[in-house]
Design a protein around this motif. Structure first.
Motif, PDB file in Angstrom:
ATOM      1  N   THR A 187      56.852   9.220  43.659  1.00  0.00           N
ATOM      2  CA  THR A 187      57.473   7.899  43.594  1.00  0.00           C
ATOM      3  C   THR A 187      56.447   6.867  44.037  1.00  0.00           C
ATOM      4  O   THR A 187      55.541   7.166  44.818  1.00  0.00           O
ATOM      5  N   GLU A 188      56.607   5.659  43.551  1.00  0.00           N
ATOM      6  CA  GLU A 188      55.647   4.606  43.899  1.00  0.00           C
ATOM      7  C   GLU A 188      55.853   4.091  45.319  1.00  0.00           C
ATOM      8  O   GLU A 188      54.906   3.890  46.069  1.00  0.00           O
ATOM      9  N   GLY A 189      57.076   3.871  45.680  1.00  0.00           N
ATOM     10  CA  GLY A 189      57.347   3.334  47.012  1.00  0.00           C
ATOM     11  C   GLY A 189      57.893   4.379  47.958  1.00  0.00           C
ATOM     12  O   GLY A 189      58.117   5.537  47.593  1.00  0.00           O
ATOM     13  N   ARG A 190      58.093   3.974  49.187  1.00  0.00           N
ATOM     14  CA  ARG A 190      58.678   4.859  50.190  1.00  0.00           C
ATOM     15  C   ARG A 190      60.178   5.001  49.957  1.00  0.00           C
ATOM     16  O   ARG A 190      60.834   4.045  49.529  1.00  0.00           O
ATOM     17  N   VAL A 191      60.699   6.176  50.279  1.00  0.00           N
ATOM     18  CA  VAL A 191      62.146   6.372  50.160  1.00  0.00           C
ATOM     19  C   VAL A 191      62.784   6.150  51.524  1.00  0.00           C
ATOM     20  O   VAL A 191      62.227   6.537  52.558  1.00  0.00           O
ATOM     21  N   LEU A 192      63.946   5.530  51.509  1.00  0.00           N
ATOM     22  CA  LEU A 192      64.658   5.204  52.740  1.00  0.00           C
ATOM     23  C   LEU A 192      65.609   6.337  53.117  1.00  0.00           C
ATOM     24  O   LEU A 192      65.936   7.185  52.285  1.00  0.00           O
ATOM     25  N   PRO A 193      66.089   6.359  54.376  1.00  0.00           N
ATOM     26  CA  PRO A 193      66.959   7.453  54.821  1.00  0.00           C
ATOM     27  C   PRO A 193      68.198   7.662  53.961  1.00  0.00           C
ATOM     28  O   PRO A 193      68.616   8.802  53.743  1.00  0.00           O
ATOM     29  N   ASP A 194      68.792   6.561  53.431  1.00  0.00           N
ATOM     30  CA  ASP A 194      69.994   6.744  52.604  1.00  0.00           C
ATOM     31  C   ASP A 194      69.659   7.445  51.290  1.00  0.00           C
ATOM     32  O   ASP A 194      70.477   8.193  50.740  1.00  0.00           O
ATOM     33  N   VAL A 195      68.431   7.256  50.793  1.00  0.00           N
ATOM     34  CA  VAL A 195      68.004   7.911  49.556  1.00  0.00           C
ATOM     35  C   VAL A 195      67.758   9.398  49.805  1.00  0.00           C
ATOM     36  O   VAL A 195      68.179  10.252  49.018  1.00  0.00           O
ATOM     37  N   THR A 196      67.075   9.714  50.913  1.00  0.00           N
ATOM     38  CA  THR A 196      66.829  11.138  51.207  1.00  0.00           C
ATOM     39  C   THR A 196      68.149  11.869  51.436  1.00  0.00           C
ATOM     40  O   THR A 196      68.305  13.017  51.023  1.00  0.00           O
ATOM     41  N   GLN A 197      69.108  11.187  52.089  1.00  0.00           N
ATOM     42  CA  GLN A 197      70.420  11.808  52.298  1.00  0.00           C
ATOM     43  C   GLN A 197      71.085  12.107  50.967  1.00  0.00           C
ATOM     44  O   GLN A 197      71.644  13.196  50.757  1.00  0.00           O
ATOM     45  N   GLN A 198      71.020  11.158  50.042  1.00  0.00           N
ATOM     46  CA  GLN A 198      71.627  11.353  48.728  1.00  0.00           C
ATOM     47  C   GLN A 198      70.956  12.508  47.983  1.00  0.00           C
ATOM     48  O   GLN A 198      71.637  13.358  47.391  1.00  0.00           O
ATOM     49  N   LEU A 199      69.627  12.577  48.036  1.00  0.00           N
ATOM     50  CA  LEU A 199      68.897  13.640  47.337  1.00  0.00           C
ATOM     51  C   LEU A 199      69.218  15.009  47.932  1.00  0.00           C
ATOM     52  O   LEU A 199      69.400  15.994  47.204  1.00  0.00           O
ATOM     53  N   ILE A 200      69.301  15.073  49.249  1.00  0.00           N
ATOM     54  CA  ILE A 200      69.574  16.356  49.900  1.00  0.00           C
ATOM     55  C   ILE A 200      71.011  16.799  49.660  1.00  0.00           C
ATOM     56  O   ILE A 200      71.292  17.983  49.479  1.00  0.00           O
ATOM     57  N   GLN A 201      71.931  15.848  49.610  1.00  0.00           N
ATOM     58  CA  GLN A 201      73.308  16.191  49.252  1.00  0.00           C
ATOM     59  C   GLN A 201      73.362  16.767  47.831  1.00  0.00           C
ATOM     60  O   GLN A 201      74.125  17.704  47.556  1.00  0.00           O
ATOM     61  N   GLU A 202      72.516  16.234  46.933  1.00  0.00           N
ATOM     62  CA  GLU A 202      72.441  16.764  45.568  1.00  0.00           C
ATOM     63  C   GLU A 202      71.906  18.189  45.569  1.00  0.00           C
ATOM     64  O   GLU A 202      72.362  19.039  44.787  1.00  0.00           O
ATOM     65  N   VAL A 203      70.931  18.476  46.443  1.00  0.00           N
ATOM     66  CA  VAL A 203      70.392  19.829  46.549  1.00  0.00           C
ATOM     67  C   VAL A 203      71.502  20.803  46.928  1.00  0.00           C
ATOM     68  O   VAL A 203      71.637  21.885  46.334  1.00  0.00           O
ATOM     69  N   TYR A 204      72.317  20.422  47.909  1.00  0.00           N
ATOM     70  CA  TYR A 204      73.413  21.293  48.347  1.00  0.00           C
ATOM     71  C   TYR A 204      74.440  21.493  47.233  1.00  0.00           C
ATOM     72  O   TYR A 204      74.995  22.587  47.083  1.00  0.00           O
ATOM     73  N   ARG A 205      74.673  20.467  46.441  1.00  0.00           N
ATOM     74  CA  ARG A 205      75.616  20.621  45.324  1.00  0.00           C
ATOM     75  C   ARG A 205      75.048  21.573  44.274  1.00  0.00           C
ATOM     76  O   ARG A 205      75.759  22.428  43.745  1.00  0.00           O
ATOM     77  N   LEU A 206      73.772  21.434  43.976  1.00  0.00           N
ATOM     78  CA  LEU A 206      73.143  22.339  43.009  1.00  0.00           C
ATOM     79  C   LEU A 206      73.194  23.781  43.503  1.00  0.00           C
ATOM     80  O   LEU A 206      73.353  24.716  42.716  1.00  0.00           O
ATOM     81  N   ALA A 207      73.044  23.947  44.820  1.00  0.00           N
ATOM     82  CA  ALA A 207      73.053  25.295  45.405  1.00  0.00           C
ATOM     83  C   ALA A 207      74.464  25.801  45.670  1.00  0.00           C
ATOM     84  O   ALA A 207      74.631  26.957  46.083  1.00  0.00           O
TER      85      ALA A 207
END
Length: 352
Positions: free
Chosen positions: A38-58
């Motif tokens: 990614t070009e910019g830094r990711v904020l905590p709310d974005v990492t939370q959303q991405l990690i929640q997606e990981v758990y859903r995929l798993a």
């Protein structure tokens, strides 16, 4: 981007890991180098959303992660790859490191694993140890060893892993793969139970404490082939770590038992290649009467010299493997000396 797109990108690039950490870009590790996705830094709310997606995929509940701040698991995406996930909290936000694992066990020749390492599994009983620091490729080497057994002889192979990385399809053998925390409570209880499951071969993902080590040695002593992992650098350090795991009053007995059941220790590390890839360097210690005596008599410091001088017995030290990589033009002189156990001695051999 959704987390699945990042995973697809990591697989297509041939990356080993994907990093999701707040305060920096989503990144991948490719040939030992960190590359931003990614070009910019990711904020905590974005990492939370991405990690929640990981758990859903798993298809996994986040309860353990939310209660403890750490979680380990693996999952697969059909047609893509298998992923080993570690989630954790850092500076109050959610973070994750995701290891990319191919569905198929890779070809050991392509990986550069020597035939002498693969031949360790010709033993049908005893203890084999694959050691190395984190990220040195131990799990991949173990998978190749299991694959060799699976393809060449009829056996019941039980793997105890945390988490399962490579999936083994039954070939000549039957392979039972058990994942700690999902299929069993812990390594020790799974190892004890495995002895009642008619195993010929037991793969132990990690020997974490003296009880697990003792049970593994007993299993090796009673006619099973046990292939275990230790997070140590070098054969000598591996032996010392096993013995030091026990109380001092038990160490003499452990030395005697270990000298009897141990068959080989393979230690490995990954070195950056000239072309940007990673080359494995190995050390192999096999058992002979001299090494057994050194273990029993508390003289493990003499083993390295035995390994350097006993080449005819299929033993070689790490620096010999590094020297071979240098002479083959795969690594630079500087890399060879940086990773050598004895750089001064290696320098003299390189200049000879």
């Amino acid at each position: 981007m959704e987390v699945k797109q990042y995973l697809e990108r990591a697989v297509s690039d041939g990356a080993s890991d994907l990093f999701i950490v707040a305060g920096g870009p989503v990144s991948e590790k490719l040939d030992g180098h960190i590359r931003p996705l990614t070009e910019g830094r990711v904020l905590p709310d974005v990492t939370q959303q991405l990690i929640q997606e990981v758990y859903r995929l798993a298809n996994r509940d986040m309860k353990r992660f939310l209660e403890t701040g750490d979680d380990d698991f693996s999952f697969a995406l059909a047609g893509l790859a298998r992923f080993r996930v570690n989630t954790y909290r850092q500076r109050g936000s959610m973070a994750s490191v995701i290891r990319v694992v191919s569905f198929d066990v890779p070809d050991y020749k392509t990986l550069g694993i020597p035939e002498s390492i693969m031949n360790m599994v010709e033993d049908t009983h005893g203890l084999l140890i694959v050691s190395g620091t984190a990220g040195s490729g131990k799990s991949t080497t173990q998978a190749c060893l299991i694959d060799r057994i699976n393809r060449t002889r009829e056996a019941h192979i039980i793997t105890l892993e945390d988490p399962i990385e490579f999936l083994h399809r039954d070939q000549k053998s039957i392979v039972s793969q058990r994942e700690v925390t999902i299929d069993t409570v812990d390594y020790l209880s799974a190892l004890r139970a495995s002895l009642r499951q008619a195993p010929d071969v037991i793969l132990l993902g990690e020997m974490r404490d003296h009880e697990t080590i003792r049970t593994a040695m007993t299993a090796a002593e009673t006619g099973h082939l046990v292939i275990a992992t230790l997070h140590t650098k070098g054969a000598v350090n591996t032996i010392d770590r096993i013995i030091d795991a026990f109380p001092s009053q038990q160490q003499s007995q452990v030395r005697t038992q270990l000298a009897m059941v141990l068959r080989a220790v393979a230690s490995q590390q990954l070195l950056p290649e000239n072309d940007g890839g990673m080359a494995p360097a190995f050390e192999l210690m096999t058992m002979n009467s001299a090494v057994r005596s050194m273990i029993r008599d508390c003289k493990t410091y003499q083993i390295e010299n035995e390994m350097r001088t006993a080449g005819k017995e299929n033993m070689f030290a790490m620096d010999q493997s590094i020297l071979n990589l240098f002479r083959a033009g795969k690594i630079t002189r500087e890399t060879a000396l940086d990773y050598a156990d004895n750089p001064d001695q290696l320098r003299r051999r390189m200049d000879a």
